[in-house]
Design a protein around this motif. Structure first.
Motif, mmCIF file in Angstrom:
data_model
loop_
_atom_site.group_PDB
_atom_site.id
_atom_site.type_symbol
_atom_site.label_atom_id
_atom_site.label_comp_id
_atom_site.label_asym_id
_atom_site.label_seq_id
_atom_site.Cartn_x
_atom_site.Cartn_y
_atom_site.Cartn_z
ATOM 1 N N ARG A 1 0.849 -1.124 -0.002
ATOM 2 C CA ARG A 1 -0.160 -0.013 -0.029
ATOM 3 C C ARG A 1 0.996 1.136 -0.157
ATOM 4 N N ARG A 2 2.266 1.073 -0.108
ATOM 5 C CA ARG A 2 3.125 2.308 -0.249
ATOM 6 C C ARG A 2 3.261 2.667 -1.678
ATOM 7 N N ASN A 3 3.844 3.915 -2.031
ATOM 8 C CA ASN A 3 4.382 4.203 -3.164
ATOM 9 C C ASN A 3 5.384 3.175 -3.529
ATOM 10 N N PRO A 4 5.429 2.483 -4.688
ATOM 11 C CA PRO A 4 6.413 1.533 -4.823
ATOM 12 C C PRO A 4 7.609 2.172 -5.171
ATOM 13 N N ARG A 5 7.425 3.478 -5.764
ATOM 14 C CA ARG A 5 9.086 4.184 -6.144
ATOM 15 C C ARG A 5 9.629 4.600 -4.884
ATOM 16 N N ILE A 6 9.105 5.096 -3.839
ATOM 17 C CA ILE A 6 9.550 5.296 -2.790
ATOM 18 C C ILE A 6 10.083 3.976 -1.874
ATOM 19 N N THR A 7 9.437 2.997 -1.982
ATOM 20 C CA THR A 7 9.900 1.906 -1.438
ATOM 21 C C THR A 7 10.955 1.237 -2.169
ATOM 22 N N LEU A 8 11.238 1.238 -3.423
ATOM 23 C CA LEU A 8 12.297 0.978 -4.233
ATOM 24 C C LEU A 8 13.570 1.639 -3.759
ATOM 25 N N GLY A 9 13.542 3.218 -3.609
ATOM 26 C CA GLY A 9 14.335 4.079 -3.198
ATOM 27 C C GLY A 9 14.945 3.868 -1.811
ATOM 28 N N LEU A 10 14.178 3.627 -0.801
ATOM 29 C CA LEU A 10 14.383 3.498 0.387
ATOM 30 C C LEU A 10 15.103 2.095 0.501
ATOM 31 N N LEU A 11 14.883 0.940 -0.110
ATOM 32 C CA LEU A 11 15.662 -0.378 -0.314
ATOM 33 C C LEU A 11 16.889 0.077 -0.773
ATOM 34 N N GLY A 12 16.883 0.800 -1.825
ATOM 35 C CA GLY A 12 18.430 0.941 -2.491
ATOM 36 C C GLY A 12 19.192 1.856 -1.591
ATOM 37 N N ILE A 13 18.832 2.687 -0.809
ATOM 38 C CA ILE A 13 19.479 3.522 0.412
ATOM 39 C C ILE A 13 20.107 2.449 1.366
ATOM 40 N N ILE A 14 19.229 1.625 1.794
ATOM 41 C CA ILE A 14 19.615 0.560 2.741
ATOM 42 C C ILE A 14 20.711 -0.240 2.061
ATOM 43 N N ARG A 15 20.510 -0.511 0.963
ATOM 44 C CA ARG A 15 21.564 -1.615 0.443
ATOM 45 C C ARG A 15 22.959 -0.801 0.225
ATOM 46 N N SER A 16 22.685 0.499 -0.186
ATOM 47 C CA SER A 16 24.023 1.176 -0.046
ATOM 48 C C SER A 16 24.951 1.483 0.908
ATOM 49 N N ILE A 17 24.111 1.680 1.959
ATOM 50 C CA ILE A 17 24.782 1.861 3.522
ATOM 51 C C ILE A 17 25.258 0.519 3.879
#
Length: 442
Positions: free
Chosen positions: A86-102
């Motif tokens: 139920r979340r904006n998929p673009r925001i979800t993908l971006g947050l997951l990418g940031i976590i992956r980068s960290i």
């Protein structure tokens, strides 16, 4: 003079790919896939080398890393996909990418030992959630042949990342591991940026509420009624229930005949891949009597075949019924070509050609597997359904991997590969008879 059919189909396929790439919303999603896949795949390759060196060249440590890499697909993906639906998929993908980068930055600061396993688990965990999220977003941005083209580009980008990661060990020797992980972190962050682009127009459903409707696919009255009841009580209610979503996804899979048959076919396909991939090097050595360099050539040929198969799928996919037909034919051809590969003996050229055809066929089936999961699932449950089927496929892969060593010792790699070819052909025949649906005229 009329244009030949093959040329016309090729031009149409290129046009579909061009349409996907010229739209910024889909082009950025493809770039996000490329950068995320390159950084993730390269990181896992380097971590594998680190683990092998840190634990005195222990194969058990590498095996443990391999298993840990698959656990998120079984344990995390279904739960997290339901939470993010139920979340904006673009925001979800971006947050997951940031976590992956960290997480990717941690090896650059000097962690070692058991941290490598935790880092590998975290990287694969973010990817196990981002994949169903990405494939659930795709049908909201494209449809029909354009959706097939977008899925094809996803697979091409993933395969290209796998090929590119082959040189990452050499780069680590030249640049040093710490600097390389800093570079991979930046690449991952770029992927996160592309994934998060065009947030404002990504959360609009292409087809009202569900692709699984009598307007698009004619299901039996009872099944359509049951799906509608589950969908209404689970997705349209104000209550957000994780377990309800998982139950609804399971219900859809087991009570929608084409989706259930697709799930069984996916499971059997991944069982075959789970046996084939670890035994390929044994087959090259014991059956082809070739060097390890030949094994490397096989991997390259397989990757190249996967790219060709993904691109070819754009030419043949134009509807759900055509996608089912293409998926089944791909499985049948994959089984037949792998059977030929298994009996190729010392003829390496014969083995190369048959393995290439197998990889092309598998690439076609894989693209349409993802497409059918998208088209046969309601928009509100799409990520959940995709992740559940992905978990079932991962389970099949692990079962195949765990049984490959015992089977090879008892039956030999040649007989095992003959069995894989027969099982793939049987899977193709099963999907041919169990998956066909009648598309409604509207």
């Amino acid at each position: 003079m009329e244009m030949p059919v093959g040329v016309k189909a090729s031009l149409e396929a290129l046009s579909n790919v061009h349409c996907v790439l010229k739209r910024c919303s889909t082009f950025t999603l493809v770039l996000g896939t490329l950068f995320g896949s390159v950084s993730s795949t390269a990181s896992i390759v380097i971590l594998t080398v680190y683990v092998y060196a840190s634990y005195d060249s222990s194969p058990y440590a590498v095996s443990a890393l391999f298993v840990i890499g698959f656990l998120p697909n079984l344990l995390i993906a279904p739960l997290a996909s339901a939470l993010t639906e139920r979340r904006n998929p673009r925001i979800t993908l971006g947050l997951l990418g940031i976590i992956r980068s960290i997480v990717m930055l941690l090896p650059a600061v000097g962690v070692d030992g058991h941290w490598y396993f935790a880092i590998a688990f975290s990287i694969t965990a973010t990817n196990s959630v981002s994949k169903p999220c990405r494939y659930a977003l795709a049908p909201l941005l494209a449809s029909g042949r354009h959706l097939v083209a977008l899925n094809s580009l996803f697979m091409v980008m993933t395969t290209v990342a796998g090929v590119a990661s082959g040189s990452v060990v050499r780069l680590a020797d030249i640049l040093g591991g710490s600097l390389l992980f800093v570079i991979l972190t930046l690449v991952s962050a770029m992927g996160a940026g592309f994934d998060a682009a065009y947030v404002h127009n990504s959360f609009v459903h292409r087809a009202s509420t569900s692709n699984l409707s009598t307007e698009k696919i004619a299901l039996s009255t009872d099944i359509a009624k049951d799906v509608s009841e589950v969908y209404d009580s689970t997705i349209k209610s104000n209550e957000y229930g994780l377990l309800k979503r998982l139950r609804a996804g399971r219900y859809l899979i087991f009570n929608t005949p084409p989706l259930f048959a697709l799930t069984i076919s996916t499971f059997l396909l991944w069982v075959c891949l789970g046996v084939q991939e670890p035994l390929l090097i044994v087959f090259v050595d014991k059956v082809l009597h070739a060097s390890h360099a030949t094994y490397g050539y096989m991997i390259s040929i397989g990757s190249l075949g996967g790219v060709f198969g993904a691109l070819f799928s754009v030419m043949v996919g134009e509807s759900v019924s055509r996608a089912i037909h293409s998926f089944s034919c791909g499985m049948l051809l994959a089984g037949a070509s792998f059977l030929v590969f298994a009996v190729s003996g010392d003829n390496r050229m014969f083995a190369f050609v048959s393995f290439f055809i197998f990889s092309v066929s598998y690439g076609i089936s894989n693209v349409f597997d993802e497409y059918l999961e998208q088209e046969l699932s309601p928009a509100g449950l799409r990520a959940t359904v995709i992740s559940i089927i992905g978990s079932i496929g991962t389970l099949g892969y692990l079962l195949g991997t765990l049984s490959s060593g015992y089977g090879s010792n008892g039956l030999g790699p040649r007989n095992i590969f003959i069995g894989i070819g027969i099982l793939l052909i049987s899977t193709g025949m099963y999907s041919t008879f169990k998956m066909p649906i009648r598309e409604a005229r509207v």
